[in-house]
Design an enzyme around this catalytic site. Sequence first.
Site, PDB file in Angstrom:
ATOM      1  N   TYR A 100      -4.630   1.819  15.678  1.00  0.00           N
ATOM      2  CA  TYR A 100      -3.387   1.876  16.450  1.00  0.00           C
ATOM      3  C   TYR A 100      -3.605   1.694  17.944  1.00  0.00           C
ATOM      4  O   TYR A 100      -2.790   1.111  18.638  1.00  0.00           O
ATOM      5  CB  TYR A 100      -2.660   3.204  16.207  1.00  0.00           C
ATOM      6  CG  TYR A 100      -2.037   3.279  14.839  1.00  0.00           C
ATOM      7  CD1 TYR A 100      -2.768   3.697  13.733  1.00  0.00           C
ATOM      8  CD2 TYR A 100      -0.710   2.887  14.637  1.00  0.00           C
ATOM      9  CE1 TYR A 100      -2.206   3.748  12.465  1.00  0.00           C
ATOM     10  CE2 TYR A 100      -0.134   2.930  13.378  1.00  0.00           C
ATOM     11  CZ  TYR A 100      -0.897   3.367  12.300  1.00  0.00           C
ATOM     12  OH  TYR A 100      -0.342   3.416  11.046  1.00  0.00           O
ATOM     13  N   HIS A 113      -2.903  11.010   0.283  1.00  0.00           N
ATOM     14  CA  HIS A 113      -2.447  10.750   1.657  1.00  0.00           C
ATOM     15  C   HIS A 113      -1.854  12.047   2.198  1.00  0.00           C
ATOM     16  O   HIS A 113      -0.667  12.140   2.509  1.00  0.00           O
ATOM     17  CB  HIS A 113      -1.418   9.615   1.677  1.00  0.00           C
ATOM     18  CG  HIS A 113      -1.178   9.012   3.037  1.00  0.00           C
ATOM     19  ND1 HIS A 113      -1.279   7.662   3.308  1.00  0.00           N
ATOM     20  CD2 HIS A 113      -0.817   9.588   4.202  1.00  0.00           C
ATOM     21  CE1 HIS A 113      -0.988   7.444   4.589  1.00  0.00           C
ATOM     22  NE2 HIS A 113      -0.721   8.588   5.144  1.00  0.00           N
ATOM     23  N   GLU A 124      -3.732  -0.005   8.010  1.00  0.00           N
ATOM     24  CA  GLU A 124      -2.560   0.360   8.823  1.00  0.00           C
ATOM     25  C   GLU A 124      -2.713  -0.200  10.237  1.00  0.00           C
ATOM     26  O   GLU A 124      -3.796  -0.103  10.816  1.00  0.00           O
ATOM     27  CB  GLU A 124      -2.377   1.891   8.947  1.00  0.00           C
ATOM     28  CG  GLU A 124      -1.894   2.585   7.705  1.00  0.00           C
ATOM     29  CD  GLU A 124      -1.744   4.085   7.899  1.00  0.00           C
ATOM     30  OE1 GLU A 124      -1.497   4.532   9.038  1.00  0.00           O
ATOM     31  OE2 GLU A 124      -1.913   4.831   6.912  1.00  0.00           O
ATOM     32  N   ARG A 162       0.857  -1.183   0.000  1.00  0.00           N
ATOM     33  CA  ARG A 162       0.000   0.000   0.000  1.00  0.00           C
ATOM     34  C   ARG A 162       0.887   1.223   0.000  1.00  0.00           C
ATOM     35  O   ARG A 162       1.718   1.401   0.889  1.00  0.00           O
ATOM     36  CB  ARG A 162      -0.929   0.002   1.221  1.00  0.00           C
ATOM     37  CG  ARG A 162      -1.758   1.261   1.329  1.00  0.00           C
ATOM     38  CD  ARG A 162      -2.748   1.245   2.487  1.00  0.00           C
ATOM     39  NE  ARG A 162      -3.445   2.525   2.544  1.00  0.00           N
ATOM     40  CZ  ARG A 162      -3.330   3.396   3.547  1.00  0.00           C
ATOM     41  NH1 ARG A 162      -2.549   3.116   4.590  1.00  0.00           N
ATOM     42  NH2 ARG A 162      -3.957   4.550   3.498  1.00  0.00           N
ATOM     43  N   ASN A 198      -6.791   8.898   2.391  1.00  0.00           N
ATOM     44  CA  ASN A 198      -6.302   8.344   3.650  1.00  0.00           C
ATOM     45  C   ASN A 198      -6.731   9.282   4.782  1.00  0.00           C
ATOM     46  O   ASN A 198      -6.307  10.441   4.826  1.00  0.00           O
ATOM     47  CB  ASN A 198      -4.776   8.219   3.644  1.00  0.00           C
ATOM     48  CG  ASN A 198      -4.265   7.670   4.969  1.00  0.00           C
ATOM     49  OD1 ASN A 198      -4.393   6.481   5.242  1.00  0.00           O
ATOM     50  ND2 ASN A 198      -3.717   8.534   5.808  1.00  0.00           N
ATOM     51  N   GLU A 199      -7.565   8.776   5.679  1.00  0.00           N
ATOM     52  CA  GLU A 199      -7.875   9.430   6.946  1.00  0.00           C
ATOM     53  C   GLU A 199      -8.277  10.904   6.815  1.00  0.00           C
ATOM     54  O   GLU A 199      -7.570  11.811   7.293  1.00  0.00           O
ATOM     55  CB  GLU A 199      -6.677   9.310   7.887  1.00  0.00           C
ATOM     56  CG  GLU A 199      -6.322   7.883   8.191  1.00  0.00           C
ATOM     57  CD  GLU A 199      -5.275   7.780   9.260  1.00  0.00           C
ATOM     58  OE1 GLU A 199      -4.607   8.770   9.559  1.00  0.00           O
ATOM     59  OE2 GLU A 199      -5.132   6.689   9.827  1.00  0.00           O
ATOM     60  N   ASN A 209      -7.565   2.030   9.654  1.00  0.00           N
ATOM     61  CA  ASN A 209      -6.256   2.192  10.306  1.00  0.00           C
ATOM     62  C   ASN A 209      -6.492   2.163  11.815  1.00  0.00           C
ATOM     63  O   ASN A 209      -7.238   3.004  12.330  1.00  0.00           O
ATOM     64  CB  ASN A 209      -5.616   3.518   9.908  1.00  0.00           C
ATOM     65  CG  ASN A 209      -5.266   3.570   8.429  1.00  0.00           C
ATOM     66  OD1 ASN A 209      -5.342   2.572   7.733  1.00  0.00           O
ATOM     67  ND2 ASN A 209      -4.871   4.750   7.943  1.00  0.00           N
TER      68      ASN A 209
HETATM   69  C1  GI1 Z   1      -4.445   9.183  14.299  1.00  0.00           C
HETATM   70  O1  GI1 Z   1      -3.592   8.047  14.078  1.00  0.00           O
HETATM   71  C2  GI1 Z   1      -3.855   7.447  12.858  1.00  0.00           C
HETATM   72  O2  GI1 Z   1      -4.603   6.308  12.950  1.00  0.00           O
HETATM   73  C3  GI1 Z   1      -2.641   7.251  12.052  1.00  0.00           C
HETATM   74  C4  GI1 Z   1      -1.374   6.783  12.354  1.00  0.00           C
HETATM   75  N1  GI1 Z   1      -0.654   6.912  11.218  1.00  0.00           N
HETATM   76  C5  GI1 Z   1      -1.457   7.456  10.259  1.00  0.00           C
HETATM   77  N2  GI1 Z   1      -2.671   7.619  10.770  1.00  0.00           N
HETATM   78  C6  GI1 Z   1      -1.047   7.874   8.888  1.00  0.00           C
HETATM   79  O3  GI1 Z   1      -1.891   7.279   7.905  1.00  0.00           O
HETATM   80  C7  GI1 Z   1       0.414   7.579   8.630  1.00  0.00           C
HETATM   81  O4  GI1 Z   1       0.846   8.444   7.590  1.00  0.00           O
HETATM   82  C8  GI1 Z   1       1.225   7.746   9.929  1.00  0.00           C
HETATM   83  O5  GI1 Z   1       2.612   7.642   9.680  1.00  0.00           O
HETATM   84  C9  GI1 Z   1       0.765   6.653  10.919  1.00  0.00           C
HETATM   85  C10 GI1 Z   1       1.596   6.597  12.204  1.00  0.00           C
HETATM   86  O6  GI1 Z   1       1.369   7.750  12.954  1.00  0.00           O
END
Ligand code: GI1
Length: 447
Positions: A296, A124, A354, A80, A168-169, A294
């Site tokens: 985390y 992105h 992610e 990706r 993306n997001e 995504n």
């Molecule tokens: C608010 O956190 C998000 O879920 C998130 C975490 N992350 C992201 N989005 C982004 O899509 C990536 O570009 C970042 O590098 C990566 C790590 O920080």
Amino acid sequence: MTDSSSIRFPDGFLWGAATSAYQVEGSPLADGAGPSNWHHFSHQPDAIADGGTGDVACDHYRRYEEDVALMRQLGLQAYRFSVSWSRILPEGRGRINPAGLDFYRRLLDRLLEAGIQPCATLFHWDLPQALQEQGGWANRDSANWFADYAHILFRELGDKVPLWATLNEPWVVVNDGYMHGVHAPGHRSLDEAPWVAHNLLRAHALGVQAFRADGQGQIGLVVNLEPKYAASVGPDDAAAMSRAHAYMNRWFLDGVMLGSYPDELAEMFGQHWPRFDLADMALLLEPFDFLGINYYTRSVNRDAPQNPPPHAESVRQEGAEYTEMGWEVFPEGLTRTLQWVKQRYGDPPIYITENGAAFADPPAHNGRVADPRRVEYLRGHLRAAHEAIRLGVNLKGYFAWSLLDNFEWSLGYAKTFGLVQVDFSSQRRTIKDSGYFYRDVIARNGL
Ligand SMILES: CO[C@H](O)c1c[n+]2c([nH]1)[C@H](O)[C@@H](O)[C@H](O)[C@H]2CO
């Protein structure tokens, strides 16, 4: 006690790793490319914690063949990545830069030769600076700019890309770029933020329509989701949790899956919340093929009336493990989040687009990087993903964030997420223990 039972994912489950253009490519202005708003933003004084920029990053623009070889060594089935809009359209629209298209054609050809399925994200976060100067996503025309850009990529690269993502997001663009000003374009505006969110989703929908006209494969939207918990049983913290959930998790998905925004948003934004056309809300419902999630961490929230929307703040959990980003390691939140999406939005096909963790890795020694905490983070979250499948979630694949240590936006290069360590002084790549762990997971299709 660590669960050591073995697990196997469904046949055909797709295993990949992810990056994004501005974070890994470098050479932001090479071969006719135009500047993005992140190129502009990262060069502003004090914008980036370590003064870093994306000028070199992982030098992936020039080292992509070496990196595809690394992907092959890891046994990745998919990769990706994102396309830099301003490499393709230096002014954001109009004149096409053939050299920009040629870079992505070369990358795609290497991936396909290696048997690695490309998964391309159209946007992105790196908007062409020329468009930012015309108001960027706050300009209602941005949705059309995006659709025209998308059309070019589907026409020029569509035969090589089976999986596309429009955005993306969008939440991070709004929250970090327009509410808190810590991402490009560095605005803090309760008036702009709702319109930016709306135009991003209009762009997504028009991009899907462009794809339906002449795309191939499948197209989806990538969102970041974070389950919200209340810091206490009190009503104020419960309300804060509900606002935080609406603000981060429901805002965009309700928009594109239900054709409405959560009522809590109008309440928390007050007079700053616009009235949106019904025709716009109908457009947002343009069906797409998969949802990219995504994941985390989770957050535990308490009431914070003094804060901007959602008037909440997260509370650190005693005894919990945290990553270098200050994010709690909470794999069970992944299972809960996937179940919530299934139940609320009609069981869509999902990819985890992610998942990963920043830990302070030691420098490579004798060709090895010991990162046991990242191995355990991945192990725990893969178990949580498998539990979601057992509970009936239509989970199709998993992309680890990230293939490479890279430019972590406003935090620069100090936060490393890679399965592969990058020595930024030499650009030497070293596969970490977590990379070898992930290689074995892919080979076994499980743990
Ligand atoms: C608010 O956190 C998000 O879920 C998130 C975490 N992350 C992201 N989005 C982004 O899509 C990536 O570009 C970042 O590098 C990566 C790590 O920080």
